[in-house]
Design a protein around this motif. Structure first.
Motif, PDB file in Angstrom:
ATOM      1  N   GLY A  14     -71.700  58.363  89.614  1.00 15.17           N
ATOM      2  CA  GLY A  14     -71.802  58.924  88.272  1.00 15.17           C
ATOM      3  C   GLY A  14     -71.548  60.421  88.302  1.00 15.17           C
ATOM      4  N   PRO A  15     -71.666  61.089  87.161  1.00 17.60           N
ATOM      5  CA  PRO A  15     -71.307  62.506  87.091  1.00 17.60           C
ATOM      6  C   PRO A  15     -72.386  63.486  87.530  1.00 17.60           C
ATOM      7  CG  PRO A  15     -71.842  61.709  84.901  1.00 17.60           C
ATOM      8  CD  PRO A  15     -71.904  60.515  85.822  1.00 17.60           C
ATOM      9  N   PHE A  16     -73.639  63.025  87.729  1.00 15.57           N
ATOM     10  CA  PHE A  16     -74.681  63.983  88.097  1.00 15.57           C
ATOM     11  C   PHE A  16     -74.694  64.159  89.611  1.00 15.57           C
ATOM     12  CE2 PHE A  16     -79.023  65.497  88.971  1.00 15.57           C
ATOM     13  CZ  PHE A  16     -79.000  66.623  88.175  1.00 15.57           C
ATOM     14  N   ASN A  17     -73.749  64.986  90.058  1.00 17.69           N
ATOM     15  CA  ASN A  17     -73.660  65.378  91.462  1.00 17.69           C
ATOM     16  C   ASN A  17     -72.982  66.739  91.508  1.00 17.69           C
ATOM     17  OD1 ASN A  17     -70.623  65.002  91.968  1.00 17.69           O
ATOM     18  ND2 ASN A  17     -71.202  62.964  91.204  1.00 17.69           N
ATOM     19  N   PHE A  18     -72.807  67.300  92.672  1.00 20.25           N
ATOM     20  CA  PHE A  18     -72.329  68.687  92.757  1.00 20.25           C
ATOM     21  C   PHE A  18     -70.902  68.865  92.243  1.00 20.25           C
ATOM     22  CE2 PHE A  18     -71.256  66.866  96.872  1.00 20.25           C
ATOM     23  CZ  PHE A  18     -69.987  67.346  97.129  1.00 20.25           C
ATOM     24  N   THR A  19     -70.100  67.784  92.168  1.00 20.73           N
ATOM     25  CA  THR A  19     -68.738  67.911  91.632  1.00 20.73           C
ATOM     26  C   THR A  19     -68.701  67.806  90.112  1.00 20.73           C
ATOM     27  OG1 THR A  19     -68.151  65.548  91.670  1.00 20.73           O
ATOM     28  CG2 THR A  19     -67.888  66.793  93.731  1.00 20.73           C
ATOM     29  N   GLY A  20     -69.742  67.245  89.511  1.00 22.93           N
ATOM     30  CA  GLY A  20     -69.789  67.098  88.062  1.00 22.93           C
ATOM     31  C   GLY A  20     -68.994  65.925  87.531  1.00 22.93           C
ATOM     32  N   ARG A  21     -68.542  65.028  88.398  1.00 19.60           N
ATOM     33  CA  ARG A  21     -67.777  63.850  87.959  1.00 19.60           C
ATOM     34  C   ARG A  21     -68.012  62.698  88.929  1.00 19.60           C
ATOM     35  NH1 ARG A  21     -63.725  67.461  90.087  1.00 19.60           N
ATOM     36  NH2 ARG A  21     -63.371  68.224  87.977  1.00 19.60           N
ATOM     37  N   ARG A  22     -67.679  61.489  88.497  1.00 12.08           N
ATOM     38  CA  ARG A  22     -67.748  60.355  89.416  1.00 12.08           C
ATOM     39  C   ARG A  22     -66.778  60.598  90.557  1.00 12.08           C
ATOM     40  NH1 ARG A  22     -64.973  55.839  90.415  1.00 12.08           N
ATOM     41  NH2 ARG A  22     -63.582  56.164  88.648  1.00 12.08           N
ATOM     42  N   VAL A  23     -67.219  60.315  91.766  1.00  6.75           N
ATOM     43  CA  VAL A  23     -66.434  60.615  92.956  1.00  6.75           C
ATOM     44  C   VAL A  23     -65.465  59.467  93.248  1.00  6.75           C
ATOM     45  CG1 VAL A  23     -66.581  61.015  95.447  1.00  6.75           C
ATOM     46  CG2 VAL A  23     -68.236  62.088  93.889  1.00  6.75           C
ATOM     47  N   PRO A  24     -64.196  59.756  93.590  1.00  2.00           N
ATOM     48  CA  PRO A  24     -63.229  58.704  93.897  1.00  2.00           C
ATOM     49  C   PRO A  24     -63.756  57.738  94.958  1.00  2.00           C
ATOM     50  CG  PRO A  24     -62.106  60.813  93.748  1.00  2.00           C
ATOM     51  CD  PRO A  24     -63.570  61.106  93.670  1.00  2.00           C
TER      52      PRO A  24
END
Length: 254
Positions: free
Chosen positions: A55-65
């Motif tokens: 999901g988007p709540f991580n350090f990249t701000g988006r779902r990770v590939p």
């Protein structure tokens, strides 16, 4: 509402059965996984899961590939070892909570691309309030290769066994700030939130007495099952016990 919580005795009994019974197929192929891999949920459903990169709540701000589902996948010996640690913790009133397990190689590459790109770090105020993303390679928070892609590493925290499941956060204060302002991940203070790029995340860092006790409890439980902690991140553990021949994988999490 998630329904009625099972009793503490029932939770412990479930974990003890899981830790001593090799449930499911001997190969992950029957579950649509490469041979040797299993879904942790099928191995031990009592272990909590909040797979952040789905999901988007991580350090990249988006779902990770590579993350098509919020599922913890591991090599079977690693999942079995986690289940044994879980049984021990449940008997003392605690439970594991995993945040990341097997990680496709494409996800690792996306972290490298993110760190090297000129795009603004939109989540820095939460996950890296003091350390620019351009410095995270040199400081050891991001790597070009990961044992997560082998299926032998796990990012894991600790919760009270009887506490309700918490939804994935959507926003939070800085990860190394006061406990009340951080992402709501557990009723237990671990000193920082998960995936916090900050000096306080180092396992031996000076933290509150409660956080120190919780970190020590987590390290002891996992060390007893051949997991080695990464010194800069209280949540990251590598399995050092015997496993099948190891290689990095890129199949999607689904």
């Amino acid at each position: 509402m998630r329904g009625r919580q099972p009793s503490a005795a029932a939770i412990v009994a479930l974990a003890l059965v899981s830790a001593t019974t090799m449930a499911g197929p001997a190969s992950g192929q029957a579950a649509g996984l490469p041979d040797g891999f299993v879904r942790l949920r099928e191995r031990d459903p009592s272990i909590r899961q909040d797979i952040r990169y789905a999901g988007p709540f991580n350090f990249t701000g988006r779902r990770v590939p590579g993350y098509l589902a919020a599922e913890c996948i591991l090599l079977r010996p690693v999942a079995d070892a986690l289940a044994r640690a879980q049984a021990r913790l449940l008997a003392d009133g605690y439970s594991l909570k995993v945040y990341d397990c097997y990680r496709p190689e494409r996800a690792v590459r996306s972290f490298v691309d993110w760190a090297q790109s000129p795009e603004p770090d939109r989540m820095a105020r939460v996950f890296s309030p003091e350390i620019p993303k351009s410095q995270q390679f040199a400081l050891g928070y991001i790597a070009k290769r990961s044992r997560h892609s082998v299926g032998t590493a796990v990012d894991v925290g600790l919760v009270r066994a009887g506490e309700p499941d918490l939804p994935t956060p959507t926003d939070a204060g800085r990860c190394d700030g006061p406990f009340a302002g951080r992402a709501r991940e557990s009723s237990l203070d671990m000193g920082t939130a998960f995936d916090c790029s900050a000096p306080a995340s180092a396992t031996a860092a000076t933290v509150s007495p409660a956080a120190r006790a919780n970190r020590d409890r987590l390290v002891r439980a996992l060390a007893a099952e051949a997991f080695r902690n990464y010194r800069l991140e209280w949540w990251h553990f590598d399995f050092t016990g015997p496993t099948p021949p190891q290689r990095a994988w890129d199949f999607p999490v689904r």
